[in-house]
Design an enzyme around this catalytic site. Sequence first.
Site, PDB file in Angstrom:
ATOM      1  N   GLU A 394      64.407 -59.319  -6.879  1.00 48.29           N
ATOM      2  CA  GLU A 394      63.807 -58.005  -6.713  1.00 48.29           C
ATOM      3  C   GLU A 394      62.290 -58.125  -6.822  1.00 48.29           C
ATOM      4  O   GLU A 394      61.541 -57.501  -6.076  1.00 48.29           O
ATOM      5  CB  GLU A 394      64.335 -57.042  -7.788  1.00 48.29           C
ATOM      6  CG  GLU A 394      63.918 -55.585  -7.588  1.00 48.29           C
ATOM      7  CD  GLU A 394      62.533 -55.247  -8.144  1.00 48.29           C
ATOM      8  OE1 GLU A 394      61.978 -56.054  -8.934  1.00 48.29           O
ATOM      9  OE2 GLU A 394      62.007 -54.181  -7.779  1.00 48.29           O
ATOM     10  N   SER A 596      56.502 -23.315  17.793  1.00 47.48           N
ATOM     11  CA  SER A 596      57.369 -22.507  16.948  1.00 47.48           C
ATOM     12  C   SER A 596      58.091 -23.359  15.913  1.00 47.48           C
ATOM     13  O   SER A 596      58.554 -24.453  16.222  1.00 47.48           O
ATOM     14  CB  SER A 596      58.415 -21.809  17.819  1.00 47.48           C
ATOM     15  OG  SER A 596      59.398 -21.219  16.999  1.00 47.48           O
ATOM     16  N   ASP A 635      85.356 -36.790   1.189  1.00 50.37           N
ATOM     17  CA  ASP A 635      84.738 -37.506   2.316  1.00 50.37           C
ATOM     18  C   ASP A 635      83.551 -36.712   2.859  1.00 50.37           C
ATOM     19  O   ASP A 635      82.511 -37.265   3.201  1.00 50.37           O
ATOM     20  CB  ASP A 635      85.760 -37.745   3.434  1.00 50.37           C
ATOM     21  CG  ASP A 635      86.660 -38.942   3.168  1.00 50.37           C
ATOM     22  OD1 ASP A 635      87.524 -39.234   4.015  1.00 50.37           O
ATOM     23  OD2 ASP A 635      86.502 -39.594   2.103  1.00 50.37           O
ATOM     24  N   HIS A 658      66.211 -42.998   6.752  1.00 51.78           N
ATOM     25  CA  HIS A 658      66.545 -41.695   6.176  1.00 51.78           C
ATOM     26  C   HIS A 658      65.444 -40.723   6.564  1.00 51.78           C
ATOM     27  O   HIS A 658      64.287 -40.884   6.161  1.00 51.78           O
ATOM     28  CB  HIS A 658      66.661 -41.804   4.658  1.00 51.78           C
ATOM     29  CG  HIS A 658      67.430 -40.696   4.021  1.00 51.78           C
ATOM     30  ND1 HIS A 658      67.031 -39.368   4.090  1.00 51.78           N
ATOM     31  CD2 HIS A 658      68.587 -40.690   3.322  1.00 51.78           C
ATOM     32  CE1 HIS A 658      67.914 -38.616   3.440  1.00 51.78           C
ATOM     33  NE2 HIS A 658      68.863 -39.394   2.963  1.00 51.78           N
TER      34      HIS A 658
END
Lengths: 723, 723
Positions: A394, A596, A635, A658
């Site tokens: 890491e 808009s 689910d 994401h």
Amino acid sequence: MMSAGRTLLLLTLCGALGGVPAQQDWTDLIASEMNPARIEEFLRILTEKPHLAGTPDGAELAEFVRQTWLDQGLDSAHIAPYDVLLSYPDPDKPSYVALVDENNDEVFRSSAGEPPVDVDPPANISSVVPPFAAYSPSGVVESTRLVYVNYGRTSDFDLLKARGVSVRRRIVIARYGKTSRGRKDRGATGLIVFSDPREVVGTGRGRTRKYPAGWYAPGTAVQRGHFLYTTGEGEPLTPGYPAKDYAYRMEKSESDQLPKIPVHPIGYTDAMELLRLMRGYEVPDSWRGLLDTTYRYGPRFGRPKLSPATKVRLNVNVRTEQATIHNVVGIIRGDVEPDRYVILGNHRDAWNLGAVDPNSGTACLLEITRALGEMMKRGWRPRRTLMFISWDAEEHGMHGSHEWIEEFGKIMSDRAVAYINVDIAVRETYTLRARATPSLRPLLKEAAKKVPWPEPTPDGNTLYSVWRQRSPADSEDPDSDPKISLPASASDFVPFVRRVGVPILDLAMVHRYTITYPNFPLYHTAYETFHLQKAYIDPEFKFHRLMSQLWAGVAFSLAEAEILPIDVSEYATTVREMFHWLKDEYGDQFETAQISLDALESAVANFTLAAAAFEESLSSIGNETSPIVARMYNDQLMQMERAFIDPLGIPGRKFYRHTVLSNGLYSTDTFPALGDSVKRMGSDWTDPGQASKLRDVMEQLSIISFFIQSAANTLATPASTVF
Amino acid sequence: MMSAGRTLLLLTLCGALGGVPAQQDWTDLIASEMNPARIEEFLRILTEKPHLAGTPDGAELAEFVRQTWLDQGLDSAHIAPYDVLLSYPDPDKPSYVALVDENNDEVFRSSAGEPPVDVDPPANISSVVPPFAAYSPSGVVESTRLVYVNYGRTSDFDLLKARGVSVRRRIVIARYGKTSRGRKDRGATGLIVFSDPREVVGTGRGRTRKYPAGWYAPGTAVQRGHFLYTTGEGEPLTPGYPAKDYAYRMEKSESDQLPKIPVHPIGYTDAMELLRLMRGYEVPDSWRGLLDTTYRYGPRFGRPKLSPATKVRLNVNVRTEQATIHNVVGIIRGDVEPDRYVILGNHRDAWNLGAVDPNSGTACLLEITRALGEMMKRGWRPRRTLMFISWDAEEHGMHGSHEWIEEFGKIMSDRAVAYINVDIAVRETYTLRARATPSLRPLLKEAAKKVPWPEPTPDGNTLYSVWRQRSPADSEDPDSDPKISLPASASDFVPFVRRVGVPILDLAMVHRYTITYPNFPLYHTAYETFHLQKAYIDPEFKFHRLMSQLWAGVAFSLAEAEILPIDVSEYATTVREMFHWLKDEYGDQFETAQISLDALESAVANFTLAAAAFEESLSSIGNETSPIVARMYNDQLMQMERAFIDPLGIPGRKFYRHTVLSNGLYSTDTFPALGDSVKRMGSDWTDPGQASKLRDVMEQLSIISFFIQSAANTLATPASTVF
């Protein structure tokens, strides 16, 4: 050995209930099983010697964790290895910063390492890898010009530019803090980074509590770290695919992640030797550290004693090397839904002995698994699978978790319920710092209410009450909820969020926020020792136990509750907040440019309605729910987060997929790609010269509207509408 | 109205079983319910007038389908609209090809449309849109040079280049066939495409059976079609995202899909007028069509009567236009697992009256839904959800299905069991043509065994036996299975396979393979009429009924079986075949270049083993399986196909994400991206000049090895190993 009290508790429960205790009782049992002394012992073992990624000692500690898990009674424990590009200092040629006079003689050289200290218990400080900037290219750079660039953020470079101070072909010196290490070189030839006392000592009691006398940093302490310019690709030579032994690897020269100029870190004692010589204009207040000198930009340096020919020399000897890293995966298989995974993760590799970062977390994790192993002996098995992952590498750039997700992300997308990360468990003991994907916030708060605060305090007697008091979301509101941030860039939860869309929590006990130390003063220095924890942070390891109780508590809820404690309305709240920030900050510009916001507003409203309708539907199912019906709702709860994933990623960062929870290039409080596009606009959105950037805004507006509507769609009753 | 026989059957079944029939009996009931006369009536209605995508008549037919589904008793039927870029001929300015003499007078002009014919029942031919090349730019192009380019494939252009015949700045004329319409212009200024009698008449009885006298094409028949250069992006202006009303659209000039030079199609009568004038060398045998002239390359043309100044003029007036298209989605909600979808799809839009392409399929679908609606009245409901989708704008480039998958693909990834496509149901009645993702091959064969062949023939009395006899996979083996191809590029199943990884079937009744007509002679001409079906293809609509029975049969199995009929070992077989083809064809080169195939071989072997182990595990579960256990196995069966999806796509075709079943640039029998990379190699793999291409080979080898291993991983027992 179980205490008498716990034995009694267990027997009582078993007796009262006629056998195997019920869910809540298991939670209490597990909590009461957590033992600070055992955590302390784990930490002592883990921090005996360094265990850097890719080294034999690193592999040995992986095997220790694996064997421990087997001994504790987990169903299985395996190594998941990857061959990744790591970086180490050349053991024969130390790196350093020097001042060189006109005769080419060194008049100053930075320290080769951090001096050992005499503490009890003793700490093997001299075995820690010397301070270095991982992935720095090797090289010798010299310059008669040195420029101080504050933290080296984009805004800092902008200020220098505005002041007419160039960094091109010069060496720059920056203080650690406020930004990730990897950054663009902007034409400089070398980079020196240092820890300023502002960040690692402060103006309070830190001045008299420098290690080994306390928690704060002496001038000899140096922060290590990697300097990759990462945007979610995983280890540098295999972007998008796991670094298996057979994997194709690009050439190092093809990787955009590797820094291009030599970098070396130093402590503030050595930094003072450079800064006190700097000339040029004084810096503004916000650029001033706490060294006893006038902070100046440079670029010239030298005082009457030194001639103008004095040079800064940066001599870096750091090598990259492909090496095998070892994630360890331990499993307790669920007995009802074994194909649903609740994952607890912590990295194990450390730059140093790891007593804070990260093995305070590792020790907590090993105590959790020990407690769960004990429960298993008494007949318990979780409903869903509990998976424990000890990550490697890491520190070198989150390689262990990224490669694992590159390998198993598809399976995680289908089966992972949530990922709960603890990197540093305890760096201090003031309050909790929590990050969460929005849908897990209520779960965390509920779990915190069940964890006792282990010291007397007027702020309360549960973790929740103290946390709320000390870290309010709204400091002006006495009834404020505690502060829970959105996921940031910082640790192994990142690929779970940004590649796959798995809900996450990230938990840590920290110091007061008002003292703005990046991380904590001794972060990544050789002085993160067991002694530091024992003497100054958590002498009785009660807060380590608190972290174990909290971590296990949230995991347990996720693993046992028939209906997953994932709160979709909370998500809608966050999405609404992001929308409102955008509208408040930029609504006028959108209007002026005649773009808009209706579609986005509509999508956000639909998501809110869909979440509410889903929850109403859920609340109407009785206690005797068919397993298939429960599974169907679960689910949907799981898959809702996945809806935000765009396979194409956000612009310029294709591995950040994401669309709500990635980091944009800029810091905004709205959707990342749309936020970046509005930040890039000049002030006049109607200027024809901005037409192309305006189209980017329109494009990103369209895209995020789609993804939010998609998330709403996943919550509709299946087969009740056009999908 | 149900026949007496069927009434009796139903009553007998209900009586014998004391109520609601069991699964197999429902299959029989549904099969017996299918009624050819009703299919014929549906087709008559559907083909009364044109129903081109984006037109009012197109929208009206969508509404007809939607209302029909509601009337038939489906749980719901909705429109799913998208605003896409379509293309139409300018109604005021017909497009044409002309010969122009030195005075600029036209001495020949191609026909403005196909002449009406007198048939019974009558067909509204003059209302069909005139022949045009959809998405062609408008323009007038003239040239004294015309080059015949055979089919216009890459190999054809390579041959021209080898022969020293240039196409640059010239008009080219190509015959339809063998390749998709959209192609690179290679420097030509205009393209004329024509239907050659080789492809649309043949050398057999076709010569005397030209419509309206038969199934073959008269010289006046012209094939319409789109000329987009598509690689899976969906409609041209919104690649990657659905074309909702609020979607951001790129400029037309930014789209790579739109052809750059004018294109116009003609029939062979008009083509003769050009070809008979062509000069230059004679073409090779394989380039010769069946017109009564010597086929020559050009580029010069003209006969003694025409002066050298004679020009070909191509005058194209075609406009793009954004218009709303309408998919219709009908749903029968499953009563046990409503969140599992079995999807039947057929497109509804047609270039012409659609009596073959595609509404033979639409009529079959409407009969299926009618029969299922009847079953619902008698108490039946499927275990899983049945979803029926009537796509729009398939002819313009599969826009309806691509945009729908762009919108709902994430949900489909989580919930769709399979997609079963029928585009043209019946173009002739010789045999079945089937495409399938490998795991659905056994299901199809089993279903075909239950469908009676509706005519006496020595080849058998079930669809399966006739199909096997007439279309063997191995024509040298009398015991061969029937031929089932892998999915190709051709119809609305493409985004299900290549974007999401949903298993698919594609079914059609076709003519004998040995007659190499592309599609069928009257394909996309105005002569695809109800009369054509009634007089020459399927007079009693018995084969339409056969298609309905087959289509419903496979759907029913998928919707009802407790364990999904998805065969993972079949998939492993296909993957092994692809590996062996590669090894046979290129094994020597890999060896010479010292690139090991071990990792790929290993992954393929692991996948085979994993499939076998999974099936063994599955076979050991009893009849009293817990619903959660069944669900777990089913989820693995469903998700296995998803494992092959690479979010990054294959090189140069980022929307083709299926690493096994996408089309590469080249035609090979191995994994597409790896196949492309080996095809690009010259003969000497050790040549240093090929080093970069060799690295591409190594990279693709690594990637496909990973994805095959991933698929194996999805089949391991959950929570039993490192994931």
